[in-house]
Design a protein around this motif. Structure first.
Motif, PDB file in Angstrom:
ATOM      1  N   MET A   1       0.904  -1.021  -0.427  1.00  0.00           N
ATOM      2  CA  MET A   1       0.467   0.229   0.433  1.00  0.00           C
ATOM      3  C   MET A   1       0.905   1.271  -0.175  1.00  0.00           C
ATOM      4  O   MET A   1       2.245   1.475   0.694  1.00  0.00           O
ATOM      5  CB  MET A   1      -1.118   0.011   0.891  1.00  0.00           C
ATOM      6  CG  MET A   1      -2.424  -0.920   0.886  1.00  0.00           C
ATOM      7  SD  MET A   1      -2.960  -1.033   0.100  1.00  0.00           S
ATOM      8  CE  MET A   1      -4.096   1.248   0.473  1.00  0.00           C
ATOM      9  N   ARG A   2       0.141   2.562  -0.616  1.00  0.00           N
ATOM     10  CA  ARG A   2       0.922   3.635  -0.648  1.00  0.00           C
ATOM     11  C   ARG A   2       0.704   4.656   0.236  1.00  0.00           C
ATOM     12  O   ARG A   2      -1.075   4.614  -0.358  1.00  0.00           O
ATOM     13  CB  ARG A   2       1.737   3.923  -2.295  1.00  0.00           C
ATOM     14  CG  ARG A   2       2.564   3.226  -2.495  1.00  0.00           C
ATOM     15  CD  ARG A   2       3.291   3.334  -4.043  1.00  0.00           C
ATOM     16  NE  ARG A   2       4.157   2.442  -4.345  1.00  0.00           N
ATOM     17  CZ  ARG A   2       5.008   2.127  -5.447  1.00  0.00           C
ATOM     18  NH1 ARG A   2       4.258   2.947  -5.821  1.00  0.00           N
ATOM     19  NH2 ARG A   2       5.630   1.950  -5.785  1.00  0.00           N
TER      20      ARG A   2
ATOM     21  N   ALA B   1       4.314   8.227   0.993  1.00  0.00           N
ATOM     22  CA  ALA B   1       5.065   6.613   2.195  1.00  0.00           C
ATOM     23  C   ALA B   1       4.698   5.432   0.993  1.00  0.00           C
ATOM     24  O   ALA B   1       3.874   5.352   0.441  1.00  0.00           O
ATOM     25  CB  ALA B   1       4.859   6.580   3.089  1.00  0.00           C
ATOM     26  N   HIS B   2       6.034   4.488   0.963  1.00  0.00           N
ATOM     27  CA  HIS B   2       5.128   3.077   1.270  1.00  0.00           C
ATOM     28  C   HIS B   2       5.345   2.012   1.973  1.00  0.00           C
ATOM     29  O   HIS B   2       6.597   1.981   2.348  1.00  0.00           O
ATOM     30  CB  HIS B   2       6.083   2.565  -0.649  1.00  0.00           C
ATOM     31  CG  HIS B   2       6.012   1.189  -0.965  1.00  0.00           C
ATOM     32  ND1 HIS B   2       5.169   0.632  -1.794  1.00  0.00           N
ATOM     33  CD2 HIS B   2       6.971  -0.057  -0.258  1.00  0.00           C
ATOM     34  CE1 HIS B   2       5.247  -0.177  -1.970  1.00  0.00           C
ATOM     35  NE2 HIS B   2       6.253  -0.932  -1.264  1.00  0.00           N
ATOM     36  N   ILE B   3       4.248   0.469   1.880  1.00  0.00           N
ATOM     37  CA  ILE B   3       4.158  -0.828   3.347  1.00  0.00           C
ATOM     38  C   ILE B   3       4.073  -1.248   2.638  1.00  0.00           C
ATOM     39  O   ILE B   3       3.881  -1.629   1.820  1.00  0.00           O
ATOM     40  CB  ILE B   3       3.739  -0.469   4.188  1.00  0.00           C
ATOM     41  CG1 ILE B   3       3.727  -1.206   5.697  1.00  0.00           C
ATOM     42  CG2 ILE B   3       1.958  -0.099   3.917  1.00  0.00           C
ATOM     43  CD1 ILE B   3       3.076  -0.793   6.515  1.00  0.00           C
ATOM     44  N   SER B   4       5.161  -2.481   3.157  1.00  0.00           N
ATOM     45  CA  SER B   4       5.272  -3.918   1.810  1.00  0.00           C
ATOM     46  C   SER B   4       3.230  -4.697   2.611  1.00  0.00           C
ATOM     47  O   SER B   4       2.664  -4.710   3.456  1.00  0.00           O
ATOM     48  CB  SER B   4       5.939  -4.776   2.088  1.00  0.00           C
ATOM     49  OG  SER B   4       6.033  -5.028   3.366  1.00  0.00           O
ATOM     50  N   SER B   5       3.030  -5.522   2.079  1.00  0.00           N
ATOM     51  CA  SER B   5       1.899  -6.267   2.188  1.00  0.00           C
ATOM     52  C   SER B   5       2.417  -7.069   3.167  1.00  0.00           C
ATOM     53  O   SER B   5       1.224  -6.946   4.534  1.00  0.00           O
ATOM     54  CB  SER B   5       1.978  -8.075   0.811  1.00  0.00           C
ATOM     55  OG  SER B   5       2.394  -8.892   0.785  1.00  0.00           O
ATOM     56  N   SER B   6       3.152  -7.300   4.348  1.00  0.00           N
ATOM     57  CA  SER B   6       3.034  -7.920   5.700  1.00  0.00           C
ATOM     58  C   SER B   6       3.666  -6.205   6.490  1.00  0.00           C
ATOM     59  O   SER B   6       3.833  -6.529   7.881  1.00  0.00           O
ATOM     60  CB  SER B   6       4.378  -8.871   5.555  1.00  0.00           C
ATOM     61  OG  SER B   6       5.468  -7.661   5.145  1.00  0.00           O
TER      62      SER B   6
END
Length: 117
Positions: free
Chosen positions: A34-35, A49-54
């Protein structure tokens, strides 16, 4: 049907804090990175910002590094953006997005953040 609903914006003084939320539905949230993006008046939309699926990996734009924190709760299908030490230049409409496949075509209405004294 994919839906992204951002909330938590508002008017805050310089140096203040806000926590944005994005509630997602219509896709398997836990399998998507998600971003958060933002768009200021007269400017192009920029990645914040970016975050991985986990949730184990995060990345930030240089302009917000050290002040903003992205996180997620896969049990609640929600991604967050904690914003501290806010500056007037952070004023923008903030959007979340899932940057993969057809889901990437969907955007919410955004939430307005205004930093002003």
């Amino acid at each position: 049907q994919v839906q992204l609903v951002e909330s938590g914006g508002g008017l805050v003084q310089p140096g203040g804090s806000l926590r944005l939320s994005c509630a997602a539905s219509g896709f398997t949230f836990s399998t998507y990175a998600m971003r958060w993006y933002r768009q200021a008046p007269g400017k192009e939309r920029e990645l914040v910002a970016h975050i991985s699926s986990s949730g184990g990996s995060t990345n930030y734009a240089d302009s917000v590094k050290g002040r903003f924190t992205i996180s997620r709760d896969n049990a609640k299908n929600t991604v967050y953006l904690e914003m501290n030490s806010l500056k007037p230049e952070d004023t923008a409409v903030y959007y979340c997005n899932a940057p993969r496949g057809f889901v990437a075509n969907y955007w919410g209405q955004g939430t307005q953040v205004t930093v002003s004294s």
